[in-house]
Design a protein around this motif. Structure first.
Motif, PDB file in Angstrom:
ATOM      1  N   ASN A  29       0.788  -1.452   0.180  1.00  0.00           N
ATOM      2  CA  ASN A  29      -0.146   0.026   0.010  1.00  0.00           C
ATOM      3  C   ASN A  29       0.783   1.358   0.023  1.00  0.00           C
ATOM      4  OD1 ASN A  29      -2.364  -1.582  -0.011  1.00  0.00           O
ATOM      5  ND2 ASN A  29      -2.526  -1.345   2.017  1.00  0.00           N
ATOM      6  N   THR A  30       2.124   1.438   0.518  1.00  0.00           N
ATOM      7  CA  THR A  30       2.935   2.280   0.710  1.00  0.00           C
ATOM      8  C   THR A  30       3.476   2.597  -0.821  1.00  0.00           C
ATOM      9  OG1 THR A  30       3.587   2.034   2.986  1.00  0.00           O
ATOM     10  CG2 THR A  30       5.249   3.241   1.872  1.00  0.00           C
ATOM     11  N   ILE A  31       3.809   1.522  -1.526  1.00  0.00           N
ATOM     12  CA  ILE A  31       4.437   2.063  -2.706  1.00  0.00           C
ATOM     13  C   ILE A  31       3.365   2.283  -3.617  1.00  0.00           C
ATOM     14  CG2 ILE A  31       5.221   0.403  -4.783  1.00  0.00           C
ATOM     15  CD1 ILE A  31       6.272  -1.700  -2.832  1.00  0.00           C
ATOM     16  N   ASN A  32       2.267   2.237  -3.517  1.00  0.00           N
ATOM     17  CA  ASN A  32       1.140   2.592  -4.438  1.00  0.00           C
ATOM     18  C   ASN A  32       0.729   4.009  -4.065  1.00  0.00           C
ATOM     19  OD1 ASN A  32       1.153   0.547  -6.001  1.00  0.00           O
ATOM     20  ND2 ASN A  32      -0.250  -0.763  -4.822  1.00  0.00           N
ATOM     21  N   GLN A  33       1.266   4.659  -2.944  1.00  0.00           N
ATOM     22  CA  GLN A  33       0.808   5.879  -2.659  1.00  0.00           C
ATOM     23  C   GLN A  33       1.847   6.983  -3.345  1.00  0.00           C
ATOM     24  OE1 GLN A  33       1.055   6.568   1.791  1.00  0.00           O
ATOM     25  NE2 GLN A  33      -0.197   4.803   2.068  1.00  0.00           N
ATOM     26  N   TRP A  36       6.038   8.532  -3.001  1.00  0.00           N
ATOM     27  CA  TRP A  36       6.834   7.412  -2.718  1.00  0.00           C
ATOM     28  C   TRP A  36       7.744   7.203  -3.905  1.00  0.00           C
ATOM     29  CZ3 TRP A  36       7.689   5.651   2.214  1.00  0.00           C
ATOM     30  CH2 TRP A  36       6.874   6.089   3.232  1.00  0.00           C
ATOM     31  N   THR A  37       9.214   6.915  -3.510  1.00  0.00           N
ATOM     32  CA  THR A  37       9.998   6.623  -4.715  1.00  0.00           C
ATOM     33  C   THR A  37      10.600   5.316  -4.338  1.00  0.00           C
ATOM     34  OG1 THR A  37      10.516   9.020  -5.135  1.00  0.00           O
ATOM     35  CG2 THR A  37      12.281   7.336  -5.924  1.00  0.00           C
ATOM     36  N   LEU A  38      10.839   4.413  -5.373  1.00  0.00           N
ATOM     37  CA  LEU A  38      11.592   3.176  -5.101  1.00  0.00           C
ATOM     38  C   LEU A  38      13.187   3.412  -5.432  1.00  0.00           C
ATOM     39  CD1 LEU A  38      11.340   0.035  -4.725  1.00  0.00           C
ATOM     40  CD2 LEU A  38      11.082  -0.215  -7.152  1.00  0.00           C
ATOM     41  N   PHE A  39      14.002   2.655  -4.517  1.00  0.00           N
ATOM     42  CA  PHE A  39      15.371   2.887  -4.855  1.00  0.00           C
ATOM     43  C   PHE A  39      16.006   1.822  -3.781  1.00  0.00           C
ATOM     44  CE2 PHE A  39      19.795   4.046  -3.315  1.00  0.00           C
ATOM     45  CZ  PHE A  39      20.593   4.137  -4.583  1.00  0.00           C
ATOM     46  N   VAL A  43      11.369   1.927  -0.295  1.00  0.00           N
ATOM     47  CA  VAL A  43      10.622   3.097  -0.845  1.00  0.00           C
ATOM     48  C   VAL A  43      10.879   4.320   0.171  1.00  0.00           C
ATOM     49  CG1 VAL A  43       9.010   1.859  -1.999  1.00  0.00           C
ATOM     50  CG2 VAL A  43       8.651   2.442   0.196  1.00  0.00           C
ATOM     51  N   TYR A  44      10.711   5.527  -0.501  1.00  0.00           N
ATOM     52  CA  TYR A  44      11.224   6.733   0.233  1.00  0.00           C
ATOM     53  C   TYR A  44      10.368   7.701   0.041  1.00  0.00           C
ATOM     54  CZ  TYR A  44      15.913   4.566   0.504  1.00  0.00           C
ATOM     55  OH  TYR A  44      16.940   3.814   0.809  1.00  0.00           O
ATOM     56  N   TYR A  45       9.762   8.548   1.057  1.00  0.00           N
ATOM     57  CA  TYR A  45       8.965   9.686   0.910  1.00  0.00           C
ATOM     58  C   TYR A  45       9.731  10.861   1.406  1.00  0.00           C
ATOM     59  CZ  TYR A  45       5.010  12.823   1.818  1.00  0.00           C
ATOM     60  OH  TYR A  45       4.351  13.833   2.034  1.00  0.00           O
ATOM     61  N   VAL A  46       9.806  11.989   0.511  1.00  0.00           N
ATOM     62  CA  VAL A  46      10.405  13.093   0.851  1.00  0.00           C
ATOM     63  C   VAL A  46       9.195  14.359   1.104  1.00  0.00           C
ATOM     64  CG1 VAL A  46      11.919  15.080   0.195  1.00  0.00           C
ATOM     65  CG2 VAL A  46      12.481  12.756  -0.471  1.00  0.00           C
ATOM     66  N   SER A  47       9.221  14.826   2.456  1.00  0.00           N
ATOM     67  CA  SER A  47       8.087  15.897   2.554  1.00  0.00           C
ATOM     68  C   SER A  47       8.053  17.093   1.907  1.00  0.00           C
ATOM     69  CB  SER A  47       8.121  15.938   4.134  1.00  0.00           C
ATOM     70  OG  SER A  47       9.106  16.944   4.356  1.00  0.00           O
ATOM     71  N   SER A  48       7.088  17.889   1.679  1.00  0.00           N
ATOM     72  CA  SER A  48       6.874  18.853   1.184  1.00  0.00           C
ATOM     73  C   SER A  48       6.712  20.074   2.260  1.00  0.00           C
ATOM     74  CB  SER A  48       6.002  19.057   0.145  1.00  0.00           C
ATOM     75  OG  SER A  48       4.585  18.780   0.315  1.00  0.00           O
ATOM     76  N   SER A  62       3.696   6.211  10.969  1.00  0.00           N
ATOM     77  CA  SER A  62       2.441   6.098  10.871  1.00  0.00           C
ATOM     78  C   SER A  62       2.240   5.397   9.178  1.00  0.00           C
ATOM     79  CB  SER A  62       1.777   7.267  10.961  1.00  0.00           C
ATOM     80  OG  SER A  62       1.824   8.286   9.886  1.00  0.00           O
ATOM     81  N   LYS A  63       3.365   5.395   8.612  1.00  0.00           N
ATOM     82  CA  LYS A  63       3.067   4.913   7.169  1.00  0.00           C
ATOM     83  C   LYS A  63       3.955   3.677   7.169  1.00  0.00           C
ATOM     84  CE  LYS A  63       1.119   8.469   5.713  1.00  0.00           C
ATOM     85  NZ  LYS A  63      -0.587   8.390   5.434  1.00  0.00           N
ATOM     86  N   GLY A  64       4.178   3.132   8.126  1.00  0.00           N
ATOM     87  CA  GLY A  64       4.909   1.840   8.018  1.00  0.00           C
ATOM     88  C   GLY A  64       6.453   1.876   8.292  1.00  0.00           C
ATOM     89  N   GLY A  65       6.894   2.953   8.095  1.00  0.00           N
ATOM     90  CA  GLY A  65       8.462   2.824   7.825  1.00  0.00           C
ATOM     91  C   GLY A  65       9.206   3.826   9.179  1.00  0.00           C
ATOM     92  N   ASP A  66      10.074   4.368   8.872  1.00  0.00           N
ATOM     93  CA  ASP A  66      10.794   5.397   9.736  1.00  0.00           C
ATOM     94  C   ASP A  66      11.780   6.311   9.118  1.00  0.00           C
ATOM     95  OD1 ASP A  66      11.877   6.551  12.311  1.00  0.00           O
ATOM     96  OD2 ASP A  66      11.860   4.320  13.088  1.00  0.00           O
TER      97      ASP A  66
END
Length: 156
Positions: A29-33, A36-39, A43-48, A62-66
């Protein structure tokens, strides 16, 4: 074999498989949001937007990561290419001067900017600040509001 023991082992395996299934669902579910960028197996999420280090970490969890843990030069280069002044999962809050990642692992390879960490005014949280150089890390007051980067490992 004792039937009760056999049933107990099957129930334990079922719980493990169910837990693994639920973790995979969360990761999928995280990958499909969006955002999020795969590397390299994560998968990584950079805030705006900007938050404190702890608020950033809470969001990532809260998104299953850290917050991001940097384990290689390739991962460091990937983070620098994002060109954001952002929190990563590095802190010495537990013991001043002993830097650890959010998963509790010790800091083995580091990319501190020259003169960092300098610990000025209780700077206990790590960030990427000078992303134009490989050695881009800085220690900062955890209460500052910065962008952040989450990591959700797909491969353990």
């Amino acid at each position: 074999m004792n039937n009760a023991l056999y049933v107990s082992e099957i129930e334990a395996m079922f719980r493990t498989i169910t837990q693994e299934r639920d973790e995979l669902r969360t990761k999928f579910n995280t990958i499909n949001q969006p955002g999020w960028t795969l590397f390299s197996g994560s998968v990584y999420y950079v805030s705006s937007t900007k938050k404190t280090w702890q608020e950033s970490r809470t969001f990532c969890q809260s998104k299953g990561g850290d917050l991001m843990i940097i384990n290689s030069k390739e991962e460091q280069d990937f983070a620098n290419k994002l060109q954001k002044y952002m929190w990563i999962g590095l802190t010495d809050l537990e013991t001043e001067g002993t830097w650890k990642w959010v998963d509790g692992s010790p800091l083995a390879t580091s990319y501190w900017s020259d003169g960092e960490p300098n610990g000025k005014t209780a700077e206990n949280c790590g960030n990427i600040k000078t992303f134009t150089k490989t050695r881009s890390w800085n220690d900062e007051l955890c209460s500052h509001s910065l962008n952040w980067i989450c990591e959700n490992r797909l491969i353990q």
